[in-house]
Design a protein around this motif. Sequence first.
Motif, PDB file in Angstrom:
ATOM      1  N   ARG A 113       0.825  -1.222   0.000  1.00  0.00           N
ATOM      2  CA  ARG A 113       0.000   0.000   0.000  1.00  0.00           C
ATOM      3  C   ARG A 113       0.851   1.261   0.000  1.00  0.00           C
ATOM      4  NH1 ARG A 113      -3.107  -0.426   5.133  1.00  0.00           N
ATOM      5  NH2 ARG A 113      -3.448   1.800   4.745  1.00  0.00           N
ATOM      6  N   ILE A 114       1.856   1.317   0.892  1.00  0.00           N
ATOM      7  CA  ILE A 114       2.648   2.552   0.975  1.00  0.00           C
ATOM      8  C   ILE A 114       3.484   2.751  -0.290  1.00  0.00           C
ATOM      9  CG2 ILE A 114       4.579   1.485   2.248  1.00  0.00           C
ATOM     10  CD1 ILE A 114       4.972   4.162   3.661  1.00  0.00           C
ATOM     11  N   LYS A 115       3.990   1.653  -0.873  1.00  0.00           N
ATOM     12  CA  LYS A 115       4.759   1.796  -2.102  1.00  0.00           C
ATOM     13  C   LYS A 115       3.886   2.344  -3.236  1.00  0.00           C
ATOM     14  CE  LYS A 115       8.632  -1.403  -1.680  1.00  0.00           C
ATOM     15  NZ  LYS A 115       9.358  -2.537  -2.299  1.00  0.00           N
ATOM     16  N   ALA A 116       2.650   1.862  -3.298  1.00  0.00           N
ATOM     17  CA  ALA A 116       1.734   2.350  -4.336  1.00  0.00           C
ATOM     18  C   ALA A 116       1.396   3.814  -4.115  1.00  0.00           C
ATOM     19  CB  ALA A 116       0.460   1.505  -4.338  1.00  0.00           C
ATOM     20  N   ASP A 117       1.184   4.196  -2.856  1.00  0.00           N
ATOM     21  CA  ASP A 117       0.851   5.589  -2.540  1.00  0.00           C
ATOM     22  C   ASP A 117       2.025   6.524  -2.833  1.00  0.00           C
ATOM     23  OD1 ASP A 117      -1.617   4.743  -1.745  1.00  0.00           O
ATOM     24  OD2 ASP A 117      -1.188   4.805   0.416  1.00  0.00           O
ATOM     25  N   VAL A 118       3.240   6.090  -2.501  1.00  0.00           N
ATOM     26  CA  VAL A 118       4.419   6.917  -2.773  1.00  0.00           C
ATOM     27  C   VAL A 118       4.599   7.092  -4.275  1.00  0.00           C
ATOM     28  CG1 VAL A 118       6.954   6.945  -2.667  1.00  0.00           C
ATOM     29  CG2 VAL A 118       5.626   6.402  -0.623  1.00  0.00           C
ATOM     30  N   ALA A 119       4.420   6.029  -5.041  1.00  0.00           N
ATOM     31  CA  ALA A 119       4.551   6.114  -6.498  1.00  0.00           C
ATOM     32  C   ALA A 119       3.526   7.080  -7.084  1.00  0.00           C
ATOM     33  CB  ALA A 119       4.393   4.729  -7.116  1.00  0.00           C
ATOM     34  N   ARG A 120       2.346   7.133  -6.464  1.00  0.00           N
ATOM     35  CA  ARG A 120       1.268   7.988  -6.979  1.00  0.00           C
ATOM     36  C   ARG A 120       1.416   9.445  -6.546  1.00  0.00           C
ATOM     37  NH1 ARG A 120      -3.478   8.911  -4.312  1.00  0.00           N
ATOM     38  NH2 ARG A 120      -2.987   7.189  -2.893  1.00  0.00           N
ATOM     39  N   LEU A 157      13.512   9.649   5.937  1.00  0.00           N
ATOM     40  CA  LEU A 157      13.115   9.809   7.340  1.00  0.00           C
ATOM     41  C   LEU A 157      11.652  10.226   7.449  1.00  0.00           C
ATOM     42  CD1 LEU A 157      15.963  11.510   9.412  1.00  0.00           C
ATOM     43  CD2 LEU A 157      14.731   9.427   9.965  1.00  0.00           C
ATOM     44  N   VAL A 158      11.211  11.140   6.581  1.00  0.00           N
ATOM     45  CA  VAL A 158       9.815  11.577   6.610  1.00  0.00           C
ATOM     46  C   VAL A 158       8.893  10.410   6.267  1.00  0.00           C
ATOM     47  CG1 VAL A 158       8.097  13.084   5.548  1.00  0.00           C
ATOM     48  CG2 VAL A 158      10.358  13.987   6.107  1.00  0.00           C
ATOM     49  N   LEU A 159       9.273   9.595   5.284  1.00  0.00           N
ATOM     50  CA  LEU A 159       8.450   8.444   4.918  1.00  0.00           C
ATOM     51  C   LEU A 159       8.424   7.408   6.044  1.00  0.00           C
ATOM     52  CD1 LEU A 159       9.367   7.960   1.145  1.00  0.00           C
ATOM     53  CD2 LEU A 159       7.278   8.940   2.112  1.00  0.00           C
ATOM     54  N   ARG A 160       9.476   7.311   6.809  1.00  0.00           N
ATOM     55  CA  ARG A 160       9.466   6.424   7.985  1.00  0.00           C
ATOM     56  C   ARG A 160       8.413   6.899   8.986  1.00  0.00           C
ATOM     57  NH1 ARG A 160      11.131   1.462  10.279  1.00  0.00           N
ATOM     58  NH2 ARG A 160      11.525   1.756  12.491  1.00  0.00           N
ATOM     59  N   ILE A 161       8.351   8.202   9.224  1.00  0.00           N
ATOM     60  CA  ILE A 161       7.345   8.757  10.140  1.00  0.00           C
ATOM     61  C   ILE A 161       5.943   8.490   9.592  1.00  0.00           C
ATOM     62  CG2 ILE A 161       6.446  10.890  11.173  1.00  0.00           C
ATOM     63  CD1 ILE A 161       9.334  11.967  11.055  1.00  0.00           C
ATOM     64  N   LEU A 162       5.783   8.669   8.284  1.00  0.00           N
ATOM     65  CA  LEU A 162       4.491   8.427   7.638  1.00  0.00           C
ATOM     66  C   LEU A 162       4.069   6.968   7.819  1.00  0.00           C
ATOM     67  CD1 LEU A 162       2.394   9.866   5.708  1.00  0.00           C
ATOM     68  CD2 LEU A 162       3.615   8.743   3.847  1.00  0.00           C
ATOM     69  N   LEU A 163       4.997   6.038   7.655  1.00  0.00           N
ATOM     70  CA  LEU A 163       4.693   4.615   7.847  1.00  0.00           C
ATOM     71  C   LEU A 163       4.183   4.350   9.265  1.00  0.00           C
ATOM     72  CD1 LEU A 163       4.943   1.556   7.002  1.00  0.00           C
ATOM     73  CD2 LEU A 163       7.253   1.654   7.953  1.00  0.00           C
ATOM     74  N   LEU A 164       4.908   4.905  10.254  1.00  0.00           N
ATOM     75  CA  LEU A 164       4.546   4.640  11.646  1.00  0.00           C
ATOM     76  C   LEU A 164       3.187   5.236  12.006  1.00  0.00           C
ATOM     77  CD1 LEU A 164       7.990   5.266  13.427  1.00  0.00           C
ATOM     78  CD2 LEU A 164       7.000   3.092  12.740  1.00  0.00           C
ATOM     79  N   THR A 165       2.896   6.421  11.504  1.00  0.00           N
ATOM     80  CA  THR A 165       1.648   7.095  11.902  1.00  0.00           C
ATOM     81  C   THR A 165       0.468   6.686  11.018  1.00  0.00           C
ATOM     82  OG1 THR A 165       2.260   9.006  10.505  1.00  0.00           O
ATOM     83  CG2 THR A 165       2.861   9.092  12.843  1.00  0.00           C
ATOM     84  N   HIS A 166       0.590   6.898   9.730  1.00  0.00           N
ATOM     85  CA  HIS A 166      -0.540   6.716   8.815  1.00  0.00           C
ATOM     86  C   HIS A 166      -0.887   5.241   8.595  1.00  0.00           C
ATOM     87  CE1 HIS A 166      -3.275   8.014   5.607  1.00  0.00           C
ATOM     88  NE2 HIS A 166      -2.792   7.031   4.864  1.00  0.00           N
ATOM     89  N   TYR A 167       0.114   4.380   8.527  1.00  0.00           N
ATOM     90  CA  TYR A 167      -0.134   2.984   8.167  1.00  0.00           C
ATOM     91  C   TYR A 167      -0.161   2.044   9.376  1.00  0.00           C
ATOM     92  CZ  TYR A 167       0.599   4.609   3.406  1.00  0.00           C
ATOM     93  OH  TYR A 167       0.490   5.288   2.217  1.00  0.00           O
ATOM     94  N   LEU A 168       0.562   2.405  10.461  1.00  0.00           N
ATOM     95  CA  LEU A 168       0.615   1.521  11.635  1.00  0.00           C
ATOM     96  C   LEU A 168      -0.121   2.088  12.836  1.00  0.00           C
ATOM     97  CD1 LEU A 168       4.312   0.225  11.459  1.00  0.00           C
ATOM     98  CD2 LEU A 168       2.232  -0.932  10.698  1.00  0.00           C
ATOM     99  N   GLY A 169      -0.590   3.327  12.756  1.00  0.00           N
ATOM    100  CA  GLY A 169      -1.390   3.899  13.838  1.00  0.00           C
ATOM    101  C   GLY A 169      -0.598   4.349  15.056  1.00  0.00           C
ATOM    102  N   PHE A 170       0.707   4.557  14.920  1.00  0.00           N
ATOM    103  CA  PHE A 170       1.495   5.081  16.039  1.00  0.00           C
ATOM    104  C   PHE A 170       1.210   6.572  16.207  1.00  0.00           C
ATOM    105  CE2 PHE A 170       5.283   1.904  16.167  1.00  0.00           C
ATOM    106  CZ  PHE A 170       4.387   0.847  16.076  1.00  0.00           C
ATOM    107  N   GLU A 171       1.159   7.021  17.456  1.00  0.00           N
ATOM    108  CA  GLU A 171       0.895   8.437  17.718  1.00  0.00           C
ATOM    109  C   GLU A 171       2.160   9.274  17.463  1.00  0.00           C
ATOM    110  OE1 GLU A 171      -1.779   5.868  20.117  1.00  0.00           O
ATOM    111  OE2 GLU A 171       0.403   6.005  19.886  1.00  0.00           O
ATOM    112  N   LEU A 172       1.980  10.465  16.887  1.00  0.00           N
ATOM    113  CA  LEU A 172       3.109  11.380  16.698  1.00  0.00           C
ATOM    114  C   LEU A 172       3.755  11.748  18.028  1.00  0.00           C
ATOM    115  CD1 LEU A 172       2.215  14.008  13.935  1.00  0.00           C
ATOM    116  CD2 LEU A 172       4.238  12.551  14.018  1.00  0.00           C
ATOM    117  N   SER A 173       2.960  11.749  19.085  1.00  0.00           N
ATOM    118  CA  SER A 173       3.482  12.123  20.406  1.00  0.00           C
ATOM    119  C   SER A 173       4.459  11.096  20.973  1.00  0.00           C
ATOM    120  CB  SER A 173       2.322  12.317  21.389  1.00  0.00           C
ATOM    121  OG  SER A 173       1.589  11.105  21.526  1.00  0.00           O
ATOM    122  N   SER A 174       4.594   9.945  20.287  1.00  0.00           N
ATOM    123  CA  SER A 174       5.556   8.935  20.749  1.00  0.00           C
ATOM    124  C   SER A 174       6.884   9.045  20.005  1.00  0.00           C
ATOM    125  CB  SER A 174       4.994   7.532  20.542  1.00  0.00           C
ATOM    126  OG  SER A 174       4.920   7.219  19.158  1.00  0.00           O
TER     127      SER A 174
END
Length: 815
Positions: A113-120, A157-174
């Motif tokens: 999913r994330i690879k497809a979204d990044v490509a788009r 690094l930004v895409l790593r943050i995106l993976l953790l928050t948008h795709y895995l549901g980790f809170e930004l506050s962590s």
Amino acid sequence: MSQQKPDLPPELLPLAQMPLFKRLAARLFGHGLTRLRAQHRFSWLHGQADGFRSGHEAGVEYGYREGKADGIEEGRQVLLIRDFRPDAHTAPGIDDSLFDDWRLPLTADIKKRIKADVARLLPPHAQPSTAQWKMIFSETPSTSVIAGAGAGKSTSLVLRILLLTHYLGFELSSMTVVTFTRESRQDFIRKLMEIMSLWGQPLDAKEAQAVVRTFHSRILPMVRSLPGFERLQAFENLKAGFDDADSNPFDLRINDAQRQHLNACYQRLHRQHPRFRELIAPLARHGLQLKELERDHPDVQKRMAVTELAAQRDEELCDFIEDLWFRAGAWPIKGIEPNRQTVEINGAHFHCHGYIAELDAWVVLGFDPRENPQVSRPNAKLSVRAEWAVKRTLFQAFCRKPLIWLDSYESSKRMLSCLADDASAGPGFDYKVKGELTSAPLLDCFVTAAGFIENLGLDVPSAVGRMSFAKDDPDRLFFEALSIFWKALEDHLLDQKPPIMTYNRMFSLFGENTPENLKLLSDPLLRPLSHLMIDEFQDVSPQIVGWIRASLREIRSRGPAMHVGRGAQYSSLLCVGDDWQSIYGWRGSSPKYFMAFDQEFPSPSTTRVMLSENYRSHQHIIDAAEHIVRAAPSIPGKKAKASGAPKALVPVNVLERDDAALGRRLLEHYQRGETVLMLYRKSSDKLLIQEHIQSVVNLDSSLPADSRRLKQLTFHSAKGLQADAVFLLGDCQHVTRSPYKNQVYRMAGLGKDGDNEPYDTAQKDEVLRLAYVGITRAVSHCYWYVEKPEGQAANMPRASERVDGKKAFFDDHRH
């Protein structure tokens, strides 16, 4: 089965074995019975004995047979226990890991999913490489990413943050992303906001600033959470004009607000602490004393020839200069006895202007730089300034008396306050610690030395107590005074309302030596460090490393209770860096922690990623820079490849120092519409080159800020920047030895075993890395103008020695 004779009971023993009395009785009665024909004594006795023996033997045989059968049957029901344990006891092992043994809950579907979204959503040039995807998808608790110059790490690094928050549901506050400078922080915040908005998760500036931090902005709230420290101020931020979160760890300038506290502490110590006052007097004499010149110095050799002539006109020169000082209101100076003492210099006689009894030192007045440099005495061939320069050089080479040379009218005011014991304005003299390039006001030297020691994770008084110097070495007195002053300064700052503390002291409060203090912090204060991502990790100091490890251990020790009801569980560490770009060793940073990442940050599992593609420079620039830096120890297996659109391969040009030629070539590139970086090693070089590039400077400064194409910076300040054409002015060379830094380096466990000069060894490697940083700023063209070394510098290793003109990526124009 062997048979043995049974033991007979006493009454059946043969006669011969009976006791004497029984034997006699048996013979008597037996003989009688036999004569009466009542028995046959011997037959009866022998029969009885034989019967007993045969019966006994039969019984034993029967009992053995039956008992053996019964024993085997019972033996089948007995548990056999064998003890294989060692004789010595074994203690349980120690789990020193900073993390629980867990993995990021990534599935093939999420990756797809994330690879497809990044490509788009991202343009073609921003699509991650295979290695960058490995960094983004790292599943282990710890990850080290070796990212060379121009590796495109920020987007990853930004895409790593995106993976953790948008795709895995980790809170930004962590999460916390750490950058080292205000400029890099602002750049990353902009990129984070831009990419998150593309995914329908817009962040406002405040939300992004809460995630992207400096180390300083994370430690400050921790200390402020403690009772009595709610309004604590950082010493480094006093009236600095920027927010606490934007403090720059590499900015060493001391502002007026900070200096007021330094002076106030000095004043009280000078008044109340007898030993401190005793130490200052010899330091003042040493600091004020004219610095020696070696007799083989070119200036000395040139001016020795006019020694006799200079001596003949010296008294007239003294009169002329003294008149200038008198007219300026700078002479006489209270505390200096105006005494024209004669001094013998190289066989000729010269004069001093005065004597300071308190310091046991003679005084010579200099030529103030604000006076007309062309002014001369009547009938003199040389200007007064030139005559004064000859005298100064001769005194530096041949005068061995304690001598203070006052260079300016301003210096007379500092001398006056020093002699009057007016400590309110500070000590009033400069000092130069061995190994430093220049002298500085004494209190500035205190701050610099204390900062270096603390950055190495050491306590100043404790470290000073372990140092040793020669008896006549003034640095011995300097560091004893520093030990007294630094403890007094920390107490002074804490006594302020609100209290003040240095950042180094804050980190030490929550470091590995005092982990119990971390127990005082709430979960919300620690939670942002749960998923920690650090950029430019090669520049961390031992002090910071200790704080990171202590914080991660505390987070792990709190267990699942810390993460109840949250998507972000456990903790992780991702560090991005390049040991070839570690250039802040003079501040206490070390690439050791990145090079030995697995040992320094123990983890159940670590992912290592090598980002070897360079999206900035062509291959000749990459190869030239790497050829120089490969002589320094580094992480093995590094070799960058130029990526992106092919560029023309132009070698790095290495040339003799020629400021005018540099100016002409720089103008050519600027007129082509290219961006230009002018990098220099010393501020004096910037002044020397200024007249040759002034036309470009004037033209560029007249343009709007976003249209300017010329930047002038030091090598150190250029990290993270790039330009079409880069001009490097000056060699990269370590020209000093630092006895005190070598000592504290060993105390901090840095350097190799047996190396008595580990800091100086590290600096010789660092100058190679500095050249690497300078060259790799270039996109297409790099010109390196190198001067010929003179004096002491000629014997010290320099980066330009690694240039090999036989290689295609170098074009060496030097003779």
